[in-house]
Design an enzyme around this catalytic site. Structure first.
Site, PDB file in Angstrom:
ATOM      1  N   TRP A   1      52.098   8.780  29.656  1.00 43.17           N
ATOM      2  CA  TRP A   1      50.900   8.831  30.509  1.00 43.17           C
ATOM      3  C   TRP A   1      50.566  10.263  30.903  1.00 43.17           C
ATOM      4  O   TRP A   1      49.407  10.654  30.949  1.00 43.17           O
ATOM      5  CB  TRP A   1      51.061   7.939  31.738  1.00 43.17           C
ATOM      6  CG  TRP A   1      51.206   6.505  31.394  1.00 43.17           C
ATOM      7  CD1 TRP A   1      52.278   5.695  31.645  1.00 43.17           C
ATOM      8  CD2 TRP A   1      50.255   5.683  30.681  1.00 43.17           C
ATOM      9  NE1 TRP A   1      52.054   4.433  31.152  1.00 43.17           N
ATOM     10  CE2 TRP A   1      50.831   4.403  30.559  1.00 43.17           C
ATOM     11  CE3 TRP A   1      48.989   5.902  30.141  1.00 43.17           C
ATOM     12  CZ2 TRP A   1      50.175   3.343  29.921  1.00 43.17           C
ATOM     13  CZ3 TRP A   1      48.332   4.854  29.503  1.00 43.17           C
ATOM     14  CH2 TRP A   1      48.925   3.599  29.401  1.00 43.17           C
TER      15      TRP A   1
ATOM     16  N   ASP B   1      49.721  11.140  39.472  1.00 47.93           N
ATOM     17  CA  ASP B   1      49.499   9.758  39.053  1.00 47.93           C
ATOM     18  C   ASP B   1      50.685   8.954  39.580  1.00 47.93           C
ATOM     19  O   ASP B   1      51.821   9.173  39.162  1.00 47.93           O
ATOM     20  CB  ASP B   1      49.442   9.716  37.518  1.00 47.93           C
ATOM     21  CG  ASP B   1      49.370   8.304  36.948  1.00 47.93           C
ATOM     22  OD1 ASP B   1      49.399   7.331  37.721  1.00 47.93           O
ATOM     23  OD2 ASP B   1      49.281   8.175  35.704  1.00 47.93           O
TER      24      ASP B   1
ATOM     25  N   LYS C   1      49.927  -2.215  38.686  1.00 49.08           N
ATOM     26  CA  LYS C   1      51.375  -2.131  38.577  1.00 49.08           C
ATOM     27  C   LYS C   1      52.024  -2.672  39.847  1.00 49.08           C
ATOM     28  O   LYS C   1      52.902  -3.494  39.798  1.00 49.08           O
ATOM     29  CB  LYS C   1      51.829  -0.684  38.343  1.00 49.08           C
ATOM     30  CG  LYS C   1      51.113   0.021  37.190  1.00 49.08           C
ATOM     31  CD  LYS C   1      51.536  -0.494  35.831  1.00 49.08           C
ATOM     32  CE  LYS C   1      50.554  -0.196  34.724  1.00 49.08           C
ATOM     33  NZ  LYS C   1      50.463   1.182  34.303  1.00 49.08           N
TER      34      LYS C   1
HETATM   35  C1  LIG Z   1      49.715   1.938  33.324  1.00 49.32           C
HETATM   36  C2  LIG Z   1      49.651   3.361  33.626  1.00 49.32           C
HETATM   37  C3  LIG Z   1      48.508   4.125  33.307  1.00 49.32           C
HETATM   38  C4  LIG Z   1      47.311   3.557  32.599  1.00 49.32           C
HETATM   39  O1  LIG Z   1      46.649   2.702  33.434  1.00 49.32           O
HETATM   40  P1  LIG Z   1      45.236   2.043  33.020  1.00 49.32           P
HETATM   41  O2  LIG Z   1      44.775   1.478  34.298  1.00 49.32           O
HETATM   42  O3  LIG Z   1      45.539   1.028  31.963  1.00 49.32           O
HETATM   43  O4  LIG Z   1      44.360   3.111  32.503  1.00 49.32           O
HETATM   44  C5  LIG Z   1      48.516   5.448  33.673  1.00 49.32           C
HETATM   45  N1  LIG Z   1      49.549   6.009  34.302  1.00 49.32           N
HETATM   46  C6  LIG Z   1      50.657   5.300  34.611  1.00 49.32           C
HETATM   47  C7  LIG Z   1      51.791   5.979  35.309  1.00 49.32           C
HETATM   48  C8  LIG Z   1      50.740   3.964  34.275  1.00 49.32           C
HETATM   49  O5  LIG Z   1      51.836   3.271  34.585  1.00 49.32           O
END
Ligand SMILES: *Cc1c(COP(=O)(O)O)cnc(C)c1O
Length: 374
Positions: free
Chosen positions: A114, A184, A208
């Site tokens: 990511w 993030d 998540k």
């Molecule tokens: C799942 C995830 C993403 C991507 O998320 P989307 O909502 O599918 O774009 C980005 N960063 C992390 C840390 C993730 O776990």
């Protein structure tokens, strides 16, 4: 196949599995129950939240209360805005450079897929400088970030704080040397207390650890919200558009935000983020302690960098891994297969995974070990 039964309504039991999915992931069953109870008639409105105008009084209360509860949970200072946006975490990979790259330069710490995607996306808008990486050992650790070579004129330093796929977590934030930190936190959002003031931007997709897919929450310091964005930045991708309209510039992901709000209330009822941290540590310890003593299974991450949320492990034999995943599924433990880029297994044990789920998983792993250790 159901592993346990949840008493949904009187005389109606619903089969539930223990869902270890990395995302979309398990939600508190009480929240799902409440949403079900309010489905046909939300508090006397005679309609579902899904059917409601986002300009209605009822919805205005929902989104305002959600924001207030999140502010309380995370102790968010007044000089930060809370935005409920769409496009997933991945859309932020572009929005961040479009809005923040005034000098067209930013530093990226690449600790997984990511972070790497965000780094690659930023290259489309300016100079993204990779200042640290753990790719040399398949992202199984967090690099030392105490004294990085960060360009003076970098607009921000970017991290992915919890690496969902690899199961690592920053236990101390990088030394940004005075630069704005952007993080993030998709897979560790609300799993423990954070000091918001250490960040310029904290963001995450909610699917998540907080709610249904379709909502991304961005917590951003006010001085970073300006008109001075990269030329061509669409209206919808400007933080200012959404900040000025309190996330109601256009139709927001209204139902998703409503569920997030319920999860915030659930977290408050659980005792807040200090308490969640204790529970999450206790839960993760059960699994990690077993992995450390097991003769069949082992964790794949450097111990000091282990995530409380995502726990990858392997047997060392791909066929045996597949057998484990299949037998676990048959026994009601779902979504234990590791990410396609890593293989093996991964148990995601987010806030809503009950402790019994982890205890029962370990019991099952012990049984599998006894049957399969040669
Ligand atoms: C799942 C995830 C993403 C991507 O998320 P989307 O909502 O599918 O774009 C980005 N960063 C992390 C840390 C993730 O776990």
């Amino acid at each position: 196949m159901a592993l346990y039964f949840y008493e949904f309504q009187e005389d109606e039991k619903v089969g539930r599995v223990y869902n270890f999915s990395a995302g979309p992931a398990v939600l508190p069953v009480e929240v799902l129950q409440e949403a079900a109870d309010e489905m046909l008639d939300y508090r006397g409105t005679g309609m579902s939240v899904m059917e409601m105008s986002h300009r209605s009084k009822a919805y205005d209360n929902i989104i305002k209360e959600a924001e207030a509860d999140l502010r309380e949970l995370m102790n968010i200072p007044d000089n930060y805005k809370v935005l409920f946006l769409q496009g997933g975490a991945s859309q932020q990979f572009a929005m961040i450079p479009m809005n923040l790259m005034k000098n067209k330069k930013a530093a990226y710490i690449v600790t997984g897929q990511w972070a790497k995607k965000a780094y690659q996306e930023a290259q489309m808008y300016g100079e993204a400088v990779k200042v640290a990486s753990s790719e040399d050992k398949t992202f199984s650790y967090i690099p030392d970030c105490s004294d990085l070579d960060i360009p003076e004129d970098a607009d921000y330093v970017y991290i992915c704080e919890n690496n969902t796929i690899y199961g690592t977590k920053f236990k101390t934030l990088p030394n940004t040397k005075g630069h704005t930190l952007v993080a993030d936190v998709s897979s560790c959002f609300l799993s423990e207390p954070v000091d918001v003031t250490k960040y310029g931007v904290i963001y995450g997709g909610v699917q998540k650890n907080i709610g249904p897919a379709g909502v991304v929450i961005v917590i951003i310091r006010e001085d970073l919200i300006t008109e001075d964005v990269l030329p061509g930045t669409p209206t919808m991708l400007r933080y200012k558009t959404h900040a000025d309209a309190n996330s109601l510039y256009n139709t927001p992901p209204a139902y998703g935000i409503y569920i997030c709000g319920k999860v915030f209330k659930w977290l408050k009822k659980m005792g807040g983020l200090e308490e969640m941290k204790k529970i999450n540590e206790k839960k993760a310890k059960i699994l990690y302690d077993f992995l450390d003593e097991s003769k069949l299974f082992k964790g794949t991450v450097r111990k000091e960098d282990r995530s409380l949320m995502n726990v990858p492990f392997v047997t060392g034999d791909a066929d045996l891994d597949a057998k484990f995943v299949a037998e676990a599924k048959a026994a009601g433990f779902e979504n234990l297969k590791g990410h396609r880029t890593v293989g093996g297994m991964r148990a995601s044990i987010y806030n809503a995974m009950p402790i019994e789920g982890v205890e029962k998983l370990v019991e099952f792993m012990k049984k599998f070990e006894a049957e399969n250790l040669k």
